[in-house]
Design an enzyme around this catalytic site. Sequence first.
Site, PDB file in Angstrom:
ATOM      1  N   HIS A 382       9.800   5.533 -13.208  1.00 31.63           N
ATOM      2  CA  HIS A 382       9.154   4.716 -12.159  1.00 31.63           C
ATOM      3  C   HIS A 382       8.303   3.612 -12.767  1.00 31.63           C
ATOM      4  O   HIS A 382       7.540   3.058 -11.840  1.00 31.63           O
ATOM      5  CB  HIS A 382       8.364   5.746 -11.220  1.00 31.63           C
ATOM      6  CG  HIS A 382       9.404   6.561 -10.608  1.00 31.63           C
ATOM      7  ND1 HIS A 382       9.927   6.061  -9.114  1.00 31.63           N
ATOM      8  CD2 HIS A 382       9.807   7.840 -10.532  1.00 31.63           C
ATOM      9  CE1 HIS A 382      10.549   7.229  -8.732  1.00 31.63           C
ATOM     10  NE2 HIS A 382      10.434   8.174  -9.502  1.00 31.63           N
ATOM     11  N   LYS A 573      -1.280  -0.354  -0.161  1.00 34.75           N
ATOM     12  CA  LYS A 573      -0.715   0.201  -1.132  1.00 34.75           C
ATOM     13  C   LYS A 573      -1.966   0.531  -1.880  1.00 34.75           C
ATOM     14  O   LYS A 573      -2.994   0.221  -1.960  1.00 34.75           O
ATOM     15  CB  LYS A 573       0.259  -0.631  -1.839  1.00 34.75           C
ATOM     16  CG  LYS A 573      -0.099  -1.852  -1.954  1.00 34.75           C
ATOM     17  CD  LYS A 573       0.791  -2.814  -2.576  1.00 34.75           C
ATOM     18  CE  LYS A 573       1.702  -3.205  -1.585  1.00 34.75           C
ATOM     19  NZ  LYS A 573       3.353  -3.177  -2.154  1.00 34.75           N
ATOM     20  N   ARG A 574      -1.575   1.382  -3.131  1.00 30.97           N
ATOM     21  CA  ARG A 574      -2.611   1.609  -4.362  1.00 30.97           C
ATOM     22  C   ARG A 574      -3.169   0.463  -4.601  1.00 30.97           C
ATOM     23  O   ARG A 574      -2.256  -0.601  -4.833  1.00 30.97           O
ATOM     24  CB  ARG A 574      -1.905   2.484  -5.355  1.00 30.97           C
ATOM     25  CG  ARG A 574      -2.779   2.754  -6.299  1.00 30.97           C
ATOM     26  CD  ARG A 574      -1.985   3.899  -7.323  1.00 30.97           C
ATOM     27  NE  ARG A 574      -0.756   3.389  -7.650  1.00 30.97           N
ATOM     28  CZ  ARG A 574      -0.559   2.976  -8.728  1.00 30.97           C
ATOM     29  NH1 ARG A 574      -1.590   2.645  -9.758  1.00 30.97           N
ATOM     30  NH2 ARG A 574       0.679   2.416  -9.213  1.00 30.97           N
ATOM     31  N   LYS A 579      -0.460  -5.355  -8.393  1.00 32.83           N
ATOM     32  CA  LYS A 579       0.046  -5.559  -7.011  1.00 32.83           C
ATOM     33  C   LYS A 579      -0.757  -6.446  -6.320  1.00 32.83           C
ATOM     34  O   LYS A 579      -0.374  -7.100  -5.445  1.00 32.83           O
ATOM     35  CB  LYS A 579      -0.324  -3.875  -6.149  1.00 32.83           C
ATOM     36  CG  LYS A 579       0.348  -2.978  -6.693  1.00 32.83           C
ATOM     37  CD  LYS A 579       0.145  -1.765  -5.832  1.00 32.83           C
ATOM     38  CE  LYS A 579       0.903  -0.327  -6.498  1.00 32.83           C
ATOM     39  NZ  LYS A 579       2.291  -0.447  -6.409  1.00 32.83           N
ATOM     40  N   THR A 681       8.351   1.000  -2.077  1.00 33.73           N
ATOM     41  CA  THR A 681       8.906   1.664  -0.891  1.00 33.73           C
ATOM     42  C   THR A 681       8.238   1.196   0.532  1.00 33.73           C
ATOM     43  O   THR A 681       8.925   1.212   1.651  1.00 33.73           O
ATOM     44  CB  THR A 681       8.950   3.134  -0.934  1.00 33.73           C
ATOM     45  OG1 THR A 681       7.616   3.628  -1.367  1.00 33.73           O
ATOM     46  CG2 THR A 681       9.961   3.570  -1.965  1.00 33.73           C
ATOM     47  N   LYS A 685       9.867   0.408   4.334  1.00 34.34           N
ATOM     48  CA  LYS A 685       9.378   0.621   5.636  1.00 34.34           C
ATOM     49  C   LYS A 685       9.042  -0.377   6.637  1.00 34.34           C
ATOM     50  O   LYS A 685       9.137  -0.475   7.762  1.00 34.34           O
ATOM     51  CB  LYS A 685       7.928   1.613   5.431  1.00 34.34           C
ATOM     52  CG  LYS A 685       8.159   2.890   4.604  1.00 34.34           C
ATOM     53  CD  LYS A 685       6.940   3.380   3.955  1.00 34.34           C
ATOM     54  CE  LYS A 685       7.349   4.311   3.086  1.00 34.34           C
ATOM     55  NZ  LYS A 685       6.203   5.128   2.368  1.00 34.34           N
TER      56      LYS A 685
END
Length: 840
Positions: A382, A573-574, A579, A681, A685
């Site tokens: 992952h 998100k984290r 990111k 993911t 969504k």
Amino acid sequence: MRPSKHSPFTPLTKSRLNGSLSSLPALAMDADGIAHDVRRYFCRTLGRDTSCNNTHYPYTALAMAVRDRLMERWQNTQRAYQETDSKRTYYISLEFLMGRALGNSVLNLDMGDAVEQGLYELGLVLEEIAESEPDAGLGNGGLGRLAACFLDSCATLQLPVNGYGIRYEYGMFRQTIQDGHQVEEPDHWLRNGNPWEVERPEFTQRVRFGGYTEIMPRWAGKMDVHWLETNDVLAVPYDVPIPGYKNDTVNTLRLWKAAATDEFNLDEFNAGSYTESVETKNAAEHITMVLYPNDASESGKELRLRQQYFLASASLQDVFRRWKLNHGNDFSNFAEKNCFQLNDTHPSIAVAELMRLLVDHESLGWDMAWEITKNTMAYTNHTLLPEALERWPVRLFKHLLPRPLEIIYEINARFLAEVANRWPGDTGRQQRMSIIEEGSDPQVRMAYLAIAGSFSVNGVAALHSKLLQQGLFHDFYQLWPEKFNNKTNGVTQRRWLAACNPPLRTLLSSTIGEEWIADLSQLQKLTNHRDDREFRHKWILAKQQNKERLAQLVLRECSVQFNIDALFDVQVKRVHEYKRQLLNLLHVIHLYARIKAGDTTSWTPRCVLFGGKAAPGYLQAKLIIKLINNVAHVVNNDPAVGDLLKVAFLPDYRVSAMEVICPGTDLSEQISTAGKEASGTGNMKFMMNGALTIGTLDGANIEIREEVGADNFFLFGLTAEEVHEMQERYNPEAIIHADPNLSRVMNLLEKSHFNQQEPGLFDPIINSIRNPHDPWMVAADFTSYLEAQEQATRLYQDHEAWVTSSIINCASSGRFSTDRTIYEYNHNIWRLKPVPSLPL
């Protein structure tokens, strides 16, 4: 002599007991039957009456009533698997971010109307009751949520798949924001118990740690290895039902709780050594106390490794227990009947543990045991970040797991012989590929162990899998190209559309029927209605309802008022540098600077929402959270800005919050540095609920863009190849100097405009942007990002065009259901046959 009625030797045989259970009438699924059971549990089991005004008890009563209906289907499902002796897959994961169970169970059992009516008869409202349920805090982010979605799809496809995880007493920490800083508080999600779990102490397993090994003669010159003087811990299983959608299948998630072999030392207790007497018990229970302990310290590393081995050993022993019930000690066709899917590198010690059980406990020869192991293990990777792959010091392994370490060394010796045979004399390649990384402090490379011991290695998006093969695992790909494959992630539409977005669910079902809930590809039919005036009007109304609900959440938790006519721009998100929440924030500062300069012609009001947790030891990520909150404070309190721009940071981002956020989002921020995000993911969504994506060509963004078309995706930034090429000549100073917008943003940061009372606080962030070795290349993508944001603004101003793109995004999301992902896992890796549950 007939046994006494109360004798412990009363012959309550299995056949009589099963017969009595299977002959029970099926529980009523109508409103009256549910109301009756809720009232009974509330009054007689929980002992509450009308004076109780705490919603926790009605929630628990309802959960128990729903669980009863799950239970009868659960037992029938397990009987069907047993009677067919079906091949099974075991999904082993250190995380399962399950969220709340009530709504999902009610949906999958098709009980929604009956439950609402039954509660109405009792003067209760389902939505209010459901809010009493805590999120099951068993995961950190996308990895754990993916595992939860996978289990849902396995049950919906009626595949015999069991999940194995850890029952953490304290889940991912509860995040509060104090003076803009992240503050971590314990998340004791089990404080009031968990009505969805069933303790199964009869299946308790013993897990070994420490001690030493000794070789002893067996027979005919053969030798046995014994693991002696170990400090053992008990693994007590708790089972959680996983219902499929409207098919009566209920699979199992088995979670392990650590317990001491003895409660405490009574002699020490009687002697007055109260603390010492319970020390062993406390030490054992620490293993499952907290999700992801901080592994910056040596003790943190040890606890993390204990968790991983505890999960792997208990789970494999449990599979062996079940195997022996039907097959005795014959393991000749074990690989034909069992598959272990390792969810990332965390459970990869299972490769060595399976070998230990087969060789040491079942007395199989090494070659036969290895043949079984490499034909049952499958590994999902992952991450593309090398630092995120598990590596453990050999010295720690030797202290904690001496016997598994010996097995790893043997696996490595035989593996390197295979490498040497394939590439004679290439010692450099042997060093690169060795499971043991030599050096002053030798390390065990757990990802390499997983690859060597698995028959399948998959990435989770097309680009991710390609980069694994070309980069991170290139040597292994050259050795075993047949092992490598791609399985693009997905999400379950049951939770992430049908359950979390009632207004849109109603519209979709009334327009194209309800088949999409079990077959997401049906959403493609929406393209036939995208020009229908009435349908478009209802689409807009549904989005407005969802934006209103999200605005209420932001007001309640952030004290910031969002205007539902504004563009809702969301990144949740984290929090991690790759990111690039920082890039998003630089755009916010740019918008603020434009407003302050009076550049607001044809302005589109925008509400920007951030949310996510930073790892407790990740100081730079925590500083980014502080900067977000400081910028939000300045922007939201400036009268000159007003409703043109609002910024909020939602504390304690979690599954139940996302269930409100994704239906109400207009613009989904998926802006990671290309080549760094495995899949994502959250992007799926948001898309599924009609949001448009602004993003790089990274992870599953690439496949999302392929599905929706370039005109319905706001693309920006360097590609993964361009990132790699630029790293040697990256010059952020020149980029900043050449872009007046970025120069203005940097000037505000460097003049401490957002930290006037704390000068120098954000210097580490400023320095990271200007650093020519910044791996995340924030400055490099800034100009392109602004252009994409301008495209989003122009499209949002053309309301009709935005609605069309929103419909197209939802209609194109069929590829991103975990039903499709799990079908591919099963078709290419597991090869299970669907097994219908026995009828009620």
